[in-house]
Design an enzyme around this catalytic site. Structure first.
Site, PDB file in Angstrom:
ATOM      1  N   GLY A   1       0.802  -1.215   0.000  1.00 49.48           N
ATOM      2  CA  GLY A   1       0.000   0.000   0.000  1.00 49.48           C
ATOM      3  C   GLY A   1       0.840   1.274   0.000  1.00 49.48           C
ATOM      4  N   SER A   2       0.270   2.336   0.561  1.00 52.52           N
ATOM      5  CA  SER A   2       0.794   3.689   0.384  1.00 52.52           C
ATOM      6  C   SER A   2       2.134   3.961   1.048  1.00 52.52           C
ATOM      7  CB  SER A   2      -0.229   4.703   0.903  1.00 52.52           C
ATOM      8  OG  SER A   2      -1.422   4.628   0.153  1.00 52.52           O
ATOM      9  N   VAL A   3       2.645   3.048   1.856  1.00 53.64           N
ATOM     10  CA  VAL A   3       3.956   3.280   2.469  1.00 53.64           C
ATOM     11  C   VAL A   3       5.050   3.462   1.424  1.00 53.64           C
ATOM     12  CG1 VAL A   3       3.496   2.204   4.699  1.00 53.64           C
ATOM     13  CG2 VAL A   3       4.219   0.779   2.770  1.00 53.64           C
ATOM     14  N   VAL A   4       4.836   2.973   0.185  1.00 51.19           N
ATOM     15  CA  VAL A   4       5.861   3.094  -0.852  1.00 51.19           C
ATOM     16  C   VAL A   4       5.844   4.464  -1.528  1.00 51.19           C
ATOM     17  CG1 VAL A   4       5.659   0.616  -1.310  1.00 51.19           C
ATOM     18  CG2 VAL A   4       4.497   2.244  -2.818  1.00 51.19           C
ATOM     19  N   LYS A   5       4.918   5.324  -1.157  1.00 53.40           N
ATOM     20  CA  LYS A   5       4.764   6.595  -1.888  1.00 53.40           C
ATOM     21  C   LYS A   5       5.966   7.516  -1.744  1.00 53.40           C
ATOM     22  CE  LYS A   5      -0.290   6.550  -2.039  1.00 53.40           C
ATOM     23  NZ  LYS A   5      -1.555   7.095  -1.503  1.00 53.40           N
TER      24      LYS A   5
END
Length: 678
Positions: free
Chosen positions: A378-382
């Protein structure tokens, strides 16, 4: 004339002296040979037939493992082992007789006996019946090897029941099985962990048990019970496929070696130096006189990077919060992971997983999942997505993009959790805008977006570009951790534009919790991807309790690569992560309010088949990071009002700072525990 005469008479005199000297030398030599052949001939003949064998070896205790503060994590408990050394000419019947005698003195586990073991034992103990399995013609025409195999093939189940139905005989078979496993003049373990009663009985009868001995030994014990036990690894027999490589290193077939995790990774350091017995044998292989004993040496001790107090807190927090999440209606959420890592050195401070076992109806330690299982994060890679945008030049600091649903033909509308309107790079991180990342992906692919319009070309090499930059953080590649196994995650596969957009929000490729810890550490430390590791130091084995002061080796910080992004770009993303846990619209701000340490991080939610994966990555203190954290809780039924990932992260940060300055106490010894219990 007179002078010439004198010369002639003088030369023969000198020759006579020389001849006399040579005669005396030969006389002495002949006399010496006579003494050797006649007087000492038998002794020298016996000596010439002797050979020296350095093959009898006894195991030595392995090295211990300590935490970073010198507390014992893996210890050796003294025990005694029944051993057997057979001569090169020891016959089967002689070993059988010793096994029968031993069966009266010890209890023996019979679970290891195979059908082939039973058949071999049946033939030895029932020679007449075994001979009757073949005809006279077969005995005459077949080689001994083929005849024996035919005997084996013709032994029936009812034959073997003669042994299996007799507990005493089955015990003898189990003992002899172990005796037969070893090589000649090599110490073979028959039974570990002898009781006092067994030791006493065997000791009384050692004179009647040729080759049998009782040797001091050690078994692995764990002062902190099951804490992190999985990652320490197990000992076992050398795998068949690795036997050759171990043999070259001086191992014997029946040696116990590390077969998983740290025990396997650092086998060469933990392995003890065996005690040796040098035998002198005659031609028949029979030892002559007493062997020369060479003492062994315990293996080196390992100091690990782990803080056992923080490790215990991590495991406790994971179980508590997973229980709560399941009680809130998340039946498929059966595991949770967390890793605490020093972002500047790669030292693993705490590392764990917990899993609900329906079979045991309990929560079990599941640390290896942190490096063996991969999830959509999910969004942790943003953070990596924004930095990729900077690096490819499609966005800059402060670039504003419009957050509204993206509509592509034959693809479900792609949107953020709500329409955020115009957002810049920092706001996109703070509020976790999906659309901002989608637009970065489209720009990298050269896709000139027009809503609901088919046939617009785009560059599929954008996948390689994005993954190349993600790899710099450790996403989708090996972290290099000092473990014998590590999963790299799964490439999502199909190259469609919608999947490229999902890749940018962590919902296409999968990553391990360990990769997430390395990723956030790289951002926290200013752009260096550091090798994570458990080993801190190697110490020479101490002769007393505790660590010796002699350090054999140290693990040096290993920078795997510097990411190709400027300091300004990294500072910008760090600022965005600070807003996530501190900003007025931060997705984790309310969960980190009131803490007495500064922090930064990123929350993540990935929609998957079973529901949602909830994740968090972060570090603290913000100004000078000491700990980087990755939390992964897969398969939640809903992401609405679910805070398990943030709750775990907040509690782990707090535990780290609470424990940081506390005095470190050692694990209680077995004697201390017995004293407290009484």
């Amino acid at each position: 004339m007179i002078k010439e005469k004198m010369k002639k008479t003088h030369v023969p005199f000198r020759l006579n002296i020389l001849f006399l000297f040579v005669f005396l030398l030969f006389s002495v030599l002949i006399l010496r040979l006579g003494v050797i052949q006649i007087v000492q001939g038998e002794d020298f003949e016996r000596i010439s037939e002797q050979t020296e064998n350095v093959t009898a070896k006894s195991s030595a205790p392995r090295g211990k493992m300590y935490d970073r503060y010198g507390r014992v994590l893996v210890d050796n408990e003294p025990t005694f082992t029944l051993t057997y050394i057979r001569n090169q000419n020891t016959k089967q019947q002689e070993r059988l007789e010793v096994a029968r005698q031993l069966s009266h003195y010890i209890e023996m586990d019979t679970d290891k006996i195979t059908e082939r073991d039973l058949k071999d034992f049946w033939i030895i103990t029932r020679p007449d019946k075994a001979k009757a399995k073949l005809t006279e013609e077969e005995w005459t025409n077949l080689t001994s090897k083929k005849a024996y195999q035919l005997q084996i093939d013709r032994i029936k189940e009812e034959d073997l029941k003669e042994i299996t139905d007799n507990k005493d005989e089955l015990k003898v078979a189990a003992i002899k099985r172990e005796m037969d496993t070893g090589y000649a003049l090599s110490s073979q373990s028959i039974k570990k962990g002898l009781t006092r009663k067994e030791i006493a009985k065997i000791s009384e009868n050692l004179g009647d048990l040729p080759g049998v001995d009782i040797a001091p030994d050690a078994e692995r014990v764990y002062p902190y019970d099951e804490t992190m036990e999985t990652m320490f690894g197990n000992l076992g027999q050398i795998p068949k496929e690795s036997l050759k490589s171990y043999t070259i290193k001086g191992y014997e077939q029946n040696d116990l070696v590390g077969i998983s995790y740290l025990e396997k990774q650092y086998e060469d350091l933990l392995r003890g130096q065996k005690a040796l017995k040098k035998y002198v044998t005659d031609k028949s292989g029979k030892p002559i006189g007493e062997p020369e004993n060479i003492p062994g040496k315990r293996g080196n001790d390992l100091v690990l990077t782990v803080d056992i107090d923080l490790q215990q807190e991590l495991e406790k927090i994971l179980e508590e919060e997973l229980r709560k999440a399941r009680s809130r209606g998340n039946p498929y959420a059966d595991r949770a992971y967390a890793i605490g890592m020093d972002p500047d050195t790669g030292e693993i401070l705490a590392f764990g997983g917990t899993k609900y076992s329906s079979k045991e109806n309990d929560y079990i330690e599941y640390s290896y999942g942190t490096l063996s299982e991969a999830y959509e994060m999910g969004s942790v890679v943003k953070g990596a997505s924004v930095l990729t945008g900077y690096q490819t030049g499609v966005i800059g600091h402060g670039t504003t993009l419009y957050d509204t649903p993206i509509e592509i033909p034959k693809t479900k509308a792609k949107a953020s959790y709500s329409n955020l309107g115009y957002v810049n790079d920092l706001t996109a991180l703070e509020r976790s805008s999906n659309v901002y990342m989608f637009r970065i992906a489209m720009k990298i692919a050269g896709y000139n977006y027009t809503p609901n319009t088919a046939g617009i070309p785009w560059n599929r090499d954008a996948y390689n570009q994005v993954r190349y930059h993600f790899n710099q953080f450790g996403l989708g590649t090996r972290t290099g951790i000092d473990m014998p196994i590590e999963t790299t995650g799964i490439n999502g596969g199909t190259q469609q534009l919608g999947n490229l957009m999902d890749l940018m929000i962590g919902q296409f490729d999968t990553y391990t919790p360990l990769q997430m810890a390395q990723y956030i550490s790289t951002i926290a430390n200013g752009g260096q991807r550091i090798q994570p590791h458990f080993l801190k130091e190697v110490h020479e084995a101490s002769q007393v309790n505790g660590l010796s002061n002699i350090i054999v080796d140290q693990f040096e910080t290993n920078v795997l690569n510097h990411i190709q992004m400027s300091e300004g770009d990294l500072n910008r993303v760090q600022n965005g992560f600070w807003k996530v846990t501190n900003g007025s619209n931060g997705t984790a701000t309310k969960y980190f309010k009131g803490t007495d340490f500064t922090h930064a991080g990123k929350t993540g939610t990935a929609e998957v088949d079973k529901g949602f994966n909830l994740t968090f990555v972060g570090y603290a203190p913000y100004e000078d990071p000491e700990i980087a954290l990755a939390v992964v809780v897969p398969n939640l039924s809903s992401d609405r009002n679910e805070s398990v990932n943030k709750d775990i992260a907040r509690k782990l940060f707090k535990a780290y700072f609470d424990l940081k300055d506390e005095p470190k106490s050692a694990a209680p010894t077995a004697k201390e525990e017995e004293k407290e219990a009484s």
